[in-house]
Scaffold this motif. Structure first.
Motif, PDB file in Angstrom:
ATOM      1  N   VAL A  66      58.923 -13.885  54.742  1.00  0.00           N
ATOM      2  CA  VAL A  66      59.316 -12.566  54.238  1.00  0.00           C
ATOM      3  C   VAL A  66      58.418 -11.493  54.832  1.00  0.00           C
ATOM      4  O   VAL A  66      57.187 -11.621  54.848  1.00  0.00           O
ATOM      5  N   VAL A  67      59.047 -10.420  55.304  1.00  0.00           N
ATOM      6  CA  VAL A  67      58.334  -9.215  55.727  1.00  0.00           C
ATOM      7  C   VAL A  67      58.791  -8.065  54.840  1.00  0.00           C
ATOM      8  O   VAL A  67      59.996  -7.803  54.732  1.00  0.00           O
ATOM      9  N   LEU A  68      57.844  -7.396  54.177  1.00  0.00           N
ATOM     10  CA  LEU A  68      58.162  -6.244  53.339  1.00  0.00           C
ATOM     11  C   LEU A  68      57.590  -4.984  53.988  1.00  0.00           C
ATOM     12  O   LEU A  68      56.417  -4.941  54.359  1.00  0.00           O
ATOM     13  N   LEU A  69      58.428  -3.958  54.100  1.00  0.00           N
ATOM     14  CA  LEU A  69      58.053  -2.704  54.741  1.00  0.00           C
ATOM     15  C   LEU A  69      58.060  -1.578  53.701  1.00  0.00           C
ATOM     16  O   LEU A  69      59.091  -1.321  53.069  1.00  0.00           O
ATOM     17  N   GLU A  70      56.925  -0.938  53.524  1.00  0.00           N
ATOM     18  CA  GLU A  70      56.792   0.179  52.590  1.00  0.00           C
ATOM     19  C   GLU A  70      56.365   1.420  53.357  1.00  0.00           C
ATOM     20  O   GLU A  70      55.392   1.392  54.117  1.00  0.00           O
ATOM     21  N   ALA A  71      57.096   2.526  53.159  1.00  0.00           N
ATOM     22  CA  ALA A  71      56.823   3.743  53.914  1.00  0.00           C
ATOM     23  C   ALA A  71      55.478   4.364  53.551  1.00  0.00           C
ATOM     24  O   ALA A  71      54.872   5.050  54.380  1.00  0.00           O
ATOM     25  N   ASN A  72      55.014   4.140  52.340  1.00  0.00           N
ATOM     26  CA  ASN A  72      53.746   4.714  51.901  1.00  0.00           C
ATOM     27  C   ASN A  72      52.790   3.621  51.435  1.00  0.00           C
ATOM     28  O   ASN A  72      52.252   2.896  52.227  1.00  0.00           O
ATOM     29  N   ARG A  73      52.592   3.506  50.133  1.00  0.00           N
ATOM     30  CA  ARG A  73      51.742   2.467  49.569  1.00  0.00           C
ATOM     31  C   ARG A  73      52.548   1.652  48.561  1.00  0.00           C
ATOM     32  O   ARG A  73      53.506   2.153  47.960  1.00  0.00           O
ATOM     33  N   VAL A  74      52.155   0.427  48.348  1.00  0.00           N
ATOM     34  CA  VAL A  74      52.802  -0.414  47.340  1.00  0.00           C
ATOM     35  C   VAL A  74      52.802   0.317  45.995  1.00  0.00           C
ATOM     36  O   VAL A  74      51.766   0.841  45.567  1.00  0.00           O
ATOM     37  N   GLY A  75      53.963   0.402  45.368  1.00  0.00           N
ATOM     38  CA  GLY A  75      54.077   1.091  44.080  1.00  0.00           C
ATOM     39  C   GLY A  75      54.019   2.594  44.185  1.00  0.00           C
ATOM     40  O   GLY A  75      53.838   3.282  43.178  1.00  0.00           O
ATOM     41  N   TRP A  76      54.236   3.143  45.371  1.00  0.00           N
ATOM     42  CA  TRP A  76      54.108   4.580  45.603  1.00  0.00           C
ATOM     43  C   TRP A  76      55.202   5.385  44.906  1.00  0.00           C
ATOM     44  O   TRP A  76      54.964   6.492  44.445  1.00  0.00           O
ATOM     45  N   GLY A  77      56.403   4.836  44.823  1.00  0.00           N
ATOM     46  CA  GLY A  77      57.540   5.568  44.263  1.00  0.00           C
ATOM     47  C   GLY A  77      57.599   5.468  42.746  1.00  0.00           C
ATOM     48  O   GLY A  77      56.577   5.413  42.059  1.00  0.00           O
ATOM     49  N   ALA A  78      58.818   5.420  42.230  1.00  0.00           N
ATOM     50  CA  ALA A  78      59.018   5.411  40.775  1.00  0.00           C
ATOM     51  C   ALA A  78      58.322   4.236  40.102  1.00  0.00           C
ATOM     52  O   ALA A  78      57.897   4.338  38.946  1.00  0.00           O
ATOM     53  N   SER A  79      58.179   3.125  40.813  1.00  0.00           N
ATOM     54  CA  SER A  79      57.549   1.945  40.214  1.00  0.00           C
ATOM     55  C   SER A  79      56.107   2.195  39.815  1.00  0.00           C
ATOM     56  O   SER A  79      55.603   1.560  38.885  1.00  0.00           O
ATOM     57  N   GLY A  80      55.434   3.107  40.484  1.00  0.00           N
ATOM     58  CA  GLY A  80      54.045   3.385  40.152  1.00  0.00           C
ATOM     59  C   GLY A  80      53.828   4.689  39.425  1.00  0.00           C
ATOM     60  O   GLY A  80      52.683   5.079  39.172  1.00  0.00           O
ATOM     61  N   ARG A  81      54.917   5.381  39.054  1.00  0.00           N
ATOM     62  CA  ARG A  81      54.778   6.715  38.448  1.00  0.00           C
ATOM     63  C   ARG A  81      55.507   6.860  37.122  1.00  0.00           C
ATOM     64  O   ARG A  81      55.407   7.902  36.468  1.00  0.00           O
TER      65      ARG A  81
END
Length: 439
Positions: A66-81
């Motif tokens: 598995v390769v996961l690509l995140e544009a910013n940081r892990v949990g950067w979007g709604a998941s971390g806010r």
């Protein structure tokens, strides 16, 4: 033009978490490298939120590369806010689902929602994720005429679905529980709860990496080309994969127009006060449960592990964040809690989530080997985490639960992604007016 704003960059610094209470109290910082050059894998996942991280974990456990690509940081979007509320059921009431789909299918969707809680809490326990989970969500009625409906719905859940973790709360008790005269009744669901959302995301990321998933941050995906082998193009590299999973939710943008047409990004805003005394915190939320009220432009609030009031609310008619989020959210917070009108606010932040026309998650097989899940409509902590498991099952060849969601047939918004901004303004204006007029 606002409708063409890039939501990945419109309000936030790239590669840096929003200046939230969650970021300030995160268990750890991630520093995964950016993808450069070419690589191949079994499954490429776009998006480092709950959906993508859970997909990566469950697929890696099944032996996939598995390769996961995140544009910013892990949990950067709604998941971390987000507000941290972890709810049972679907985003809409079971009675609504019964009318739409019939009782049998409504029960299937209820069971899937219960499983989403079991999966989320199971992952927290199995991987030792320290995210301050506490049980209990109080749904508070802001209008007196809603109270009989709430009582009837609680009875319906008990008698039809056999759900015994919810109870009706009358006027006197709800006001004791929340320390405010603004509510007239409600329901208390002890099968739900609340968490530190960013620490949950970071925990899922750590678990996925421990199982062998390869995580890349600051790696924005520009496009993908479907085919027997999917080619995913990033700013500095290329991934070739047998399967592609899109877990982008409100930040999907133009990456896939078909999926984007079914979800509408909207912004939410939260503040965190200074730490309160034990007595002061207890006077606001007696039993340390999370609270969500019945307004369409919802107020949602809870206490942090260090006794801060975390309050989400406020109306926003575009995709730009307010210049002063603290003042923006202080207004609705002070309406519920006048005693907090002068309290110091230490953090204020915004984020983008995605709603669907039916307020149900949108699962789609865009191409035979390209899957997407999004549109959790503010009910995504457990459901997005569960979606990751469902997507992993579908990649692995068992698609029955994926099909159950796909068969909801969530429609596209009129005009697709081109009318997102006008629709947002129209919807927020209308529902805000309904809340204010009490209709």
């Amino acid at each position: 033009m606002l409708s063409s704003l890039d939501l990945l960059t419109a309000n936030d610094a790239r590669g840096v978490h929003a200046p939230s209470y969650y970021a300030a109290t995160a268990n750890r910082q991630t520093d995964h490298s950016e993808l450069t050059g070419e690589t191949s894998c079994d499954v490429c996942i776009v998006g480092g939120g709950y959906t993508g991280l859970s997909s990566a974990l469950h697929l890696a456990e099944r032996g996939y590369d598995v390769v996961l690509l995140e544009a910013n940081r892990v949990g950067w979007g709604a998941s971390g806010r987000n507000g941290g509320q972890v709810g049972t059921g679907q985003r809409v009431d079971q009675t609504v689902l019964e009318k739409r789909h019939g009782l049998e299918q409504a029960k299937v969707l209820w069971d899937l929602a219960l499983e989403s809680m079991d999966v989320t809490l199971g992952l927290i326990g199995e991987h030792g994720i320290e995210c301050d989970y506490r049980p209990g969500v109080l749904h508070a009625d802001h209008r007196k005429d809603y109270v009989p409906e709430t009582k009837a719905y609680v009875d319906h859940l008990k008698t039809v679905y056999g759900y015994d973790k919810v109870r009706f709360v009358d006027t006197d008790e709800v006001r004791q529980m929340v320390g405010s005269p603004c509510y007239h009744g409600g329901s208390l669901d002890m099968g739900s709860g609340h968490v530190h959302p960013l620490n949950l995301a970071l925990g899922l990321a750590g678990a996925a990496e421990a199982k062998g998933a390869r995580l890349f941050e600051t790696t924005r995906v520009l496009s993908y080309t479907p085919g027997e082998t999917v080619t995913v193009k990033t700013e500095k590299g290329v991934v070739r994969a047998r399967h592609l999973v899109l877990g982008c939710n409100g930040y999907l943008g133009k990456l896939d127009k078909k999926a984007a047409a079914h979800v509408l990004p909207i912004n939410n805003f939260i503040v965190a006060t200074e730490p309160l005394s034990d007595a002061g915190a207890k006077a606001l939320i007696r039993d340390n449960v999370a609270v969500a009220d019945s307004k369409f432009v919802i107020n949602y609030f809870r206490l942090s592990a260090d006794n801060r009031m975390l309050f989400g609310g406020g109306e926003n008619y575009g995709y730009r964040f307010p210049e002063d989020i603290k003042s923006f959210v202080r207004k609705p917070m002070s309406e519920i809690y006048p005693q907090l009108k002068d309290v110091r606010i230490d953090y204020g932040w915004g984020g983008t989530l995605a709603i669907s026309p039916k307020r149900m998650p949108y699962f789609a097989r865009i191409h035979p080997n390209v899957l997407s899940a999004s549109g959790y409509s503010g009910h995504g902590v457990a459901m997005a985490t569960f979606a990751g498991k469902v997507l992993a099952e579908a990649v692995d060849g068992t698609a029955s639960r994926f099909d159950a969601f796909e068969q909801i047939r969530v429609p596209a918004f009129p005009g697709g992604d081109k009318l997102r901004y006008p629709l947002l303004v129209l919807a927020m204006t209308w529902y805000s007016l309904r809340d204010k007029l009490g209709i």
